[in-house]
Design a protein around this motif. Structure first.
Motif, mmCIF file in Angstrom:
data_model
loop_
_atom_site.group_PDB
_atom_site.id
_atom_site.type_symbol
_atom_site.label_atom_id
_atom_site.label_comp_id
_atom_site.label_asym_id
_atom_site.label_seq_id
_atom_site.Cartn_x
_atom_site.Cartn_y
_atom_site.Cartn_z
ATOM 1 N N ARG A 102 -4.826 -3.851 -8.184
ATOM 2 C CA ARG A 102 -3.746 -3.366 -9.466
ATOM 3 C C ARG A 102 -3.261 -2.802 -8.548
ATOM 4 O O ARG A 102 -1.433 -2.758 -8.940
ATOM 5 C CB ARG A 102 -5.007 -2.315 -10.363
ATOM 6 C CG ARG A 102 -3.484 -1.762 -11.620
ATOM 7 C CD ARG A 102 -3.943 -1.429 -12.434
ATOM 8 N NE ARG A 102 -4.756 -2.202 -13.672
ATOM 9 C CZ ARG A 102 -6.368 -1.771 -13.243
ATOM 10 N NH1 ARG A 102 -6.841 -0.413 -12.727
ATOM 11 N NH2 ARG A 102 -7.004 -2.633 -13.966
ATOM 12 N N TYR A 103 -3.381 -1.847 -7.383
ATOM 13 C CA TYR A 103 -2.102 -1.561 -6.962
ATOM 14 C C TYR A 103 -1.065 -2.369 -5.761
ATOM 15 O O TYR A 103 -0.063 -2.094 -5.582
ATOM 16 C CB TYR A 103 -2.830 0.167 -6.245
ATOM 17 C CG TYR A 103 -2.181 0.859 -4.711
ATOM 18 C CD1 TYR A 103 -1.333 1.748 -4.974
ATOM 19 C CD2 TYR A 103 -1.325 -0.194 -3.822
ATOM 20 C CE1 TYR A 103 -0.969 2.672 -4.079
ATOM 21 C CE2 TYR A 103 -0.389 0.590 -2.781
ATOM 22 C CZ TYR A 103 -0.152 1.805 -3.286
ATOM 23 O OH TYR A 103 0.984 2.819 -2.099
ATOM 24 N N MET A 104 -2.047 -2.989 -5.625
ATOM 25 C CA MET A 104 -0.940 -4.159 -4.667
ATOM 26 C C MET A 104 -0.270 -5.231 -5.608
ATOM 27 O O MET A 104 1.345 -5.483 -5.186
ATOM 28 C CB MET A 104 -1.926 -5.215 -4.102
ATOM 29 C CG MET A 104 -2.562 -4.251 -3.195
ATOM 30 S SD MET A 104 -4.063 -5.353 -2.224
ATOM 31 C CE MET A 104 -2.854 -7.091 -1.492
ATOM 32 N N GLN A 105 -0.271 -5.150 -6.712
ATOM 33 C CA GLN A 105 0.283 -5.881 -7.592
ATOM 34 C C GLN A 105 1.544 -5.281 -7.887
ATOM 35 O O GLN A 105 2.542 -5.848 -8.024
ATOM 36 C CB GLN A 105 -0.337 -5.680 -9.165
ATOM 37 C CG GLN A 105 -1.305 -7.140 -9.436
ATOM 38 C CD GLN A 105 -2.207 -7.455 -11.374
ATOM 39 O OE1 GLN A 105 -2.347 -6.303 -11.054
ATOM 40 N NE2 GLN A 105 -1.504 -8.618 -11.486
ATOM 41 N N ALA A 106 1.230 -3.884 -8.557
ATOM 42 C CA ALA A 106 2.544 -2.911 -8.437
ATOM 43 C C ALA A 106 3.653 -2.921 -7.596
ATOM 44 O O ALA A 106 4.897 -2.910 -7.336
ATOM 45 C CB ALA A 106 1.855 -1.455 -9.243
ATOM 46 N N LYS A 107 2.877 -3.000 -6.569
ATOM 47 C CA LYS A 107 3.904 -2.462 -5.448
ATOM 48 C C LYS A 107 5.048 -4.263 -4.883
ATOM 49 O O LYS A 107 5.349 -4.544 -4.481
ATOM 50 C CB LYS A 107 2.733 -2.109 -4.108
ATOM 51 C CG LYS A 107 2.698 -0.611 -3.839
ATOM 52 C CD LYS A 107 3.930 -0.027 -3.577
ATOM 53 C CE LYS A 107 3.012 1.306 -4.091
ATOM 54 N NZ LYS A 107 4.506 2.093 -3.728
ATOM 55 N N GLY A 108 4.115 -5.702 -5.281
ATOM 56 C CA GLY A 108 4.738 -6.994 -5.186
ATOM 57 C C GLY A 108 3.796 -6.846 -4.533
ATOM 58 O O GLY A 108 4.706 -7.897 -3.340
ATOM 59 N N TYR A 109 2.733 -7.060 -3.131
ATOM 60 C CA TYR A 109 2.432 -7.228 -2.419
ATOM 61 C C TYR A 109 1.701 -8.764 -2.678
ATOM 62 O O TYR A 109 1.396 -8.999 -3.641
ATOM 63 C CB TYR A 109 1.355 -6.308 -1.867
ATOM 64 C CG TYR A 109 1.787 -5.001 -0.963
ATOM 65 C CD1 TYR A 109 2.945 -5.273 -0.794
ATOM 66 C CD2 TYR A 109 0.647 -4.018 -1.314
ATOM 67 C CE1 TYR A 109 3.364 -3.499 -0.593
ATOM 68 C CE2 TYR A 109 1.013 -2.973 -0.374
ATOM 69 C CZ TYR A 109 2.750 -2.855 -0.055
ATOM 70 O OH TYR A 109 3.468 -1.369 0.155
ATOM 71 N N GLN A 110 1.267 -9.550 -1.924
ATOM 72 C CA GLN A 110 0.818 -10.830 -1.570
ATOM 73 C C GLN A 110 0.280 -10.522 -2.145
ATOM 74 O O GLN A 110 -1.301 -9.489 -1.661
ATOM 75 C CB GLN A 110 0.480 -11.354 -0.396
ATOM 76 C CG GLN A 110 0.432 -13.241 -0.031
ATOM 77 C CD GLN A 110 1.443 -13.620 -1.723
ATOM 78 O OE1 GLN A 110 3.101 -13.430 -1.065
ATOM 79 N NE2 GLN A 110 0.906 -15.280 -1.779
ATOM 80 N N ILE A 111 -1.197 -11.284 -3.094
ATOM 81 C CA ILE A 111 -2.321 -10.907 -2.913
ATOM 82 C C ILE A 111 -3.328 -12.146 -3.466
ATOM 83 O O ILE A 111 -3.056 -13.638 -3.659
ATOM 84 C CB ILE A 111 -2.549 -10.808 -4.852
ATOM 85 C CG1 ILE A 111 -2.341 -9.186 -4.653
ATOM 86 C CG2 ILE A 111 -4.409 -10.830 -5.269
ATOM 87 C CD1 ILE A 111 -1.985 -8.459 -5.807
#
Length: 373
Positions: A102-111
């Motif tokens: 969820r944190y990575m999503q909020a940062k716009g990181y590649q998942i």
């Protein structure tokens, strides 16, 4: 040959046929890159990774042209907009893996999602169970994690002691005159499987695939604040920590991302090398995300709808709730991360004392009253 020709002439090409036509291969790669299914560049070399990306596109768009490029696939490649590419829905809970994603999503990181597509994540100042520690300098008190997402559900499949910071040896006597390197929190595409070290050489992930940013700890205060940023290739590798004690990073890191034990690092590398992208291309460049544990907690320890807690909830966030209730004089019982009757009773008492609806459910207003919004 171009994709448009397939619409006019009803052509069908095998994957080998695409590979033999550089113009066509480059056009397809460009579209796949636009859709986020393939990493650049579009070089016309249509190898296993490009083939896998095209097949993924066909599956997502239901082209029904297995092993072939035909008019249906060509038309969808031409006309589909990036925002119309379906992605598997993430099913996130309150577990540590979900909170990280969820944190990575909020940062716009590649998942990355799918079988053997791994997300490498380091969290600074965090314990194995997701609770924070004091992040004392010169200790292996950070975590090296590998997360896999299957059917939208993330799971931690690797969890090892690590450090994201240089030890005292290279902080006090830095290799760079500007100061020891402390990697800037963020996500980087920079690492390939290779060999680390000179005297105790071993396999690791080496920074040969891209630049990254570091803070230069010139004042040797073991902090990142106010330190100069430096971006480039600095041999910030991912390697082992020579089995040094938990409390003494010492010479094991001059700024690298280091797993404490040899055995743990071997397990990490064995897992990473099973990644399907590496299996297709042994020069694959891995992404790695580095997160400050307190930022992770601060960004999600609030009462958004995804963070609703009630009887039956469990995990690190519940443990933080229990501790906060106890600190405010409302005894939840054992601080165990399980939202049971004791925690519910404490929540209701807190809610009554703060003129909130005393339903025993921790939502946005309760988080705010607790000072965790």
């Amino acid at each position: 040959m171009k994709l448009q020709d397939f619409l006019e002439k009803n052509l069908k090409y095998t994957m080998e046929g695409i590979a033999s036509d550089k113009e066509l291969a480059t056009q397809i790669q460009s579209r796949l890159i636009t859709f986020g299914l393939l990493d650049p560049p579009a070089d016309g070399k249509f190898g296993p990774i490009s083939v896998a990306a095209l097949k993924q596109f066909q599956t997502l768009m239901k082209c029904n042209e297995p092993e072939l490029l035909g008019a249906v696939t060509a038309e969808k490649l031409i006309e589909t907009k990036p925002e119309n590419i379906p992605t598997p829905e993430l099913k996130l809970g309150n577990d540590l893996a979900s909170r990280i994603i969820r944190y990575m999503q909020a940062k716009g990181y590649q998942i990355f999602q799918g079988i053997r597509q791994y997300n490498i994540v380091y969290i600074e100042g965090m314990n194995a169970d997701g609770t924070l520690n004091k992040d004392t300098p010169n200790q292996f008190n950070d975590r090296r994690l590998v997360i896999q997402i299957l059917d939208g559900v993330p799971a931690i499949i690797g969890n090892w002691e690590a450090t994201t910071e240089p030890g005292n040896r290279y902080t006090e006597r830095p290799m760079n005159p500007g100061g020891a390197a402390r990697i800037k929190f963020g996500q980087y595409k920079a690492w390939q499987v290779g060999i680390h070290g000179t005297s105790d050489r071993h396999e690791g992930l080496v920074q040969t695939g891209g630049e990254l940013s570091v803070h230069r700890d010139l004042n040797k205060d073991y902090q990142r604040s106010s330190d100069k940023l430096d971006t480039g290739y600095f041999a910030i590798n991912q390697h082992w920590g020579y089995d040094l004690p938990y409390t003494n990073v010492y010479f094991a890191s001059a700024g690298c991302l280091v797993g404490r034990t040899r055995q743990g690092h071997r397990e990490f590398m064995s897992l990473i090398k099973k990644d399907q992208r590496y299996q297709l291309n042994d020069r694959y460049v891995f992404y790695t995300t580095v997160i400050y544990g307190q930022d992770l907690i601060d960004s999600q320890g609030t009462g958004g709808s995804a963070q609703l807690l009630k009887e039956g909830s469990s995990g690190p966030l519940v443990k933080q709730l229990q501790q906060r209730l106890k600190d405010k004089g409302f005894n939840p019982g054992t601080i165990d991360g399980v939202f049971g009757l004791g925690t519910k009773s404490a929540v209701r008492s807190f809610q009554k004392a703060n003129d909130l609806v005393a339903d025993g459910i921790v939502g946005q207003q309760t988080w705010k009253a607790l000072g965790m919004s």
